[in-house]
Design a protein around this motif. Structure first.
Motif, PDB file in Angstrom:
ATOM      1  N   ASP A 100      -1.076   5.693  -2.791  1.00  0.00           N
ATOM      2  CA  ASP A 100       0.279   5.338  -2.345  1.00  0.00           C
ATOM      3  C   ASP A 100       0.791   6.342  -1.309  1.00  0.00           C
ATOM      4  N   ASN A 111      -1.913  -2.087  -2.107  1.00  0.00           N
ATOM      5  CA  ASN A 111      -2.730  -1.184  -2.918  1.00  0.00           C
ATOM      6  C   ASN A 111      -3.606  -2.043  -3.831  1.00  0.00           C
ATOM      7  N   ASN A 124      -3.170  -2.840  -7.518  1.00  0.00           N
ATOM      8  CA  ASN A 124      -2.133  -3.739  -8.042  1.00  0.00           C
ATOM      9  C   ASN A 124      -2.521  -5.215  -7.997  1.00  0.00           C
TER      10      ASN A 124
END
Ligand SMILES: [Zn+2]
Ligand SMILES: [Zn+2]
Length: 343
Positions: A200, A216, A219
């Motif tokens: 992140d 990302n 996720n």
């Protein structure tokens, strides 16, 4: 003079080296900035037992000033600010004539790789043929020159091969120094960028660099996420700068039919399913390895003209004595660009 060596097993050390002068046709460069590149981590992490070239200074992104001229040098003058193309090559085969010394067709002792098989930029000075020097435009910093000596130019050439333009949404896999430069350059070419990374912190840098969207993969499925951001079609193009099997696969599956993808992340393998992933989707896949000598100059010119904020990628500038600690930090792969600097 001081220089860095990689001992293997993630150990770097600062050593004292003899300062050697330039031979005929060569120059001595006083280093001002020397980039730490993701590919340096391969040799940094190598098991000590397998490590060759332990006494060679790494650093294949050298940038500095011409400090001494060998006999017969006419290409550069004392004090010139230069970037170094880090492959020696024979200088006269088909690919060397095009400035792609990394593709030299004449194997042998001439085929040196500065920062690998010959001393590179992680030392106070280095010696190389004058024909490898590329002028650093006045508008650019030495750090920017170091980045252009490998990582940023690598991203530029891959984007240029794909003819990225303002019509494109480009997914860029990996937001390390190469991918992040890719984000900046693709934005400067007018494209909408979707930045992909597992960190992140790196995605936050990508947003600052102009990425319109960040994904990302931790996720959820990255291909589905990218399709959702592109009317269900997929990106027009993708750049793979992570060098992993999963991201190479996703770089192909996340572009639309008739899309194109370029691979620059090195090593390892990839398995695509020929028919559903490539053939029935009319995909064009490019491989791209660093840049040519004229290409490096062209990238520098583009960065100046388009005001690409490369310097903002630099999150760590360290003195050579702190290089071992800096590599420990860089090894975590969640930083921006890090350079060894002489101010
Ligand atoms: Zn590199
Ligand atoms: Zn050659």
């Amino acid at each position: 003079m001081k220089g860095v060596v990689f001992l293997g097993d993630r150990q770097a050390e600062v050593r004292e080296f003899e300062d050697v002068g330039p031979g005929p046709g060569e120059v001595r460069i006083r280093l001002r900035s020397s980039g730490m590149c993701g590919s340096d981590l391969h040799s940094y992490r190598q098991p000590a037992a397998e490590r060759s070239n332990v006494d060679i200074r790494p650093g294949h992104e050298p940038c500095g000033e011409v400090a001494e001229l060998g006999a017969g040098v006419t290409e550069v003058s004392l004090g010139d600010r230069v970037m170094i193309h880090h492959y020696k090559g024979c200088g006269h085969c088909r690919y060397c004539r095009e400035g792609y010394n990394q593709l030299c067709q004449n194997p042998g002792p001439e085929n040196l790789y500065y920062g690998g098989s010959a001393h590179g930029g992680h030392g106070e000075t280095m010696v190389c043929p004058a024909r490898l020097c590329v002028p650093l435009p006045d508008e650019l910093t030495f750090d920017e020159g170091a980045m252009l000596a490998c990582g940023s130019s690598t991203a530029w050439l891959a984007l240029e091969k794909m003819a990225v333009s303002g019509r494109d949404t480009v997914a860029i896999f990996g937001q390390g120094p190469v991918g992040l430069a890719g984000t900046m350059l693709a934005v400067a070419m007018g494209a909408r960028v979707i930045a992909v990374d597992l960190s992140d912190a790196r995605l936050a840098m990508a947003t600052k660099a102009g990425a319109a969207e960040v994904v990302n993969p931790a996720n959820g499925d990255v291909t589905e996420r990218i399709r959702a951001l592109t009317n269900g079609e997929g990106a027009d193009a993708s750049l793979e700068a992570a060098g992993a099997q999963a991201t190479r696969k996703a770089a192909a599956t996340s572009v639309r039919v008739f899309g194109r993808t370029a691979l620059v992340g090195e090593r390892g393998e990839v398995t695509w399913e020929a028919t559903p992933d490539i053939i029935h989707r009319h995909l064009t896949i490019y491989g791209s390895w660093t840049v040519s000598i004229p290409g490096m100059a062209e990238t520098a010119r583009f960065v100046v003209d388009k005001k690409v904020p490369l310097q903002s990628m630099v999150t760590g500038r360290v003195a050579i004595d702190d290089a071992p600690a800096a590599y420990e930090r860089f090894d975590k792969q969640d930083t921006g660009k890090m350079v060894i600097a002489w101010d």
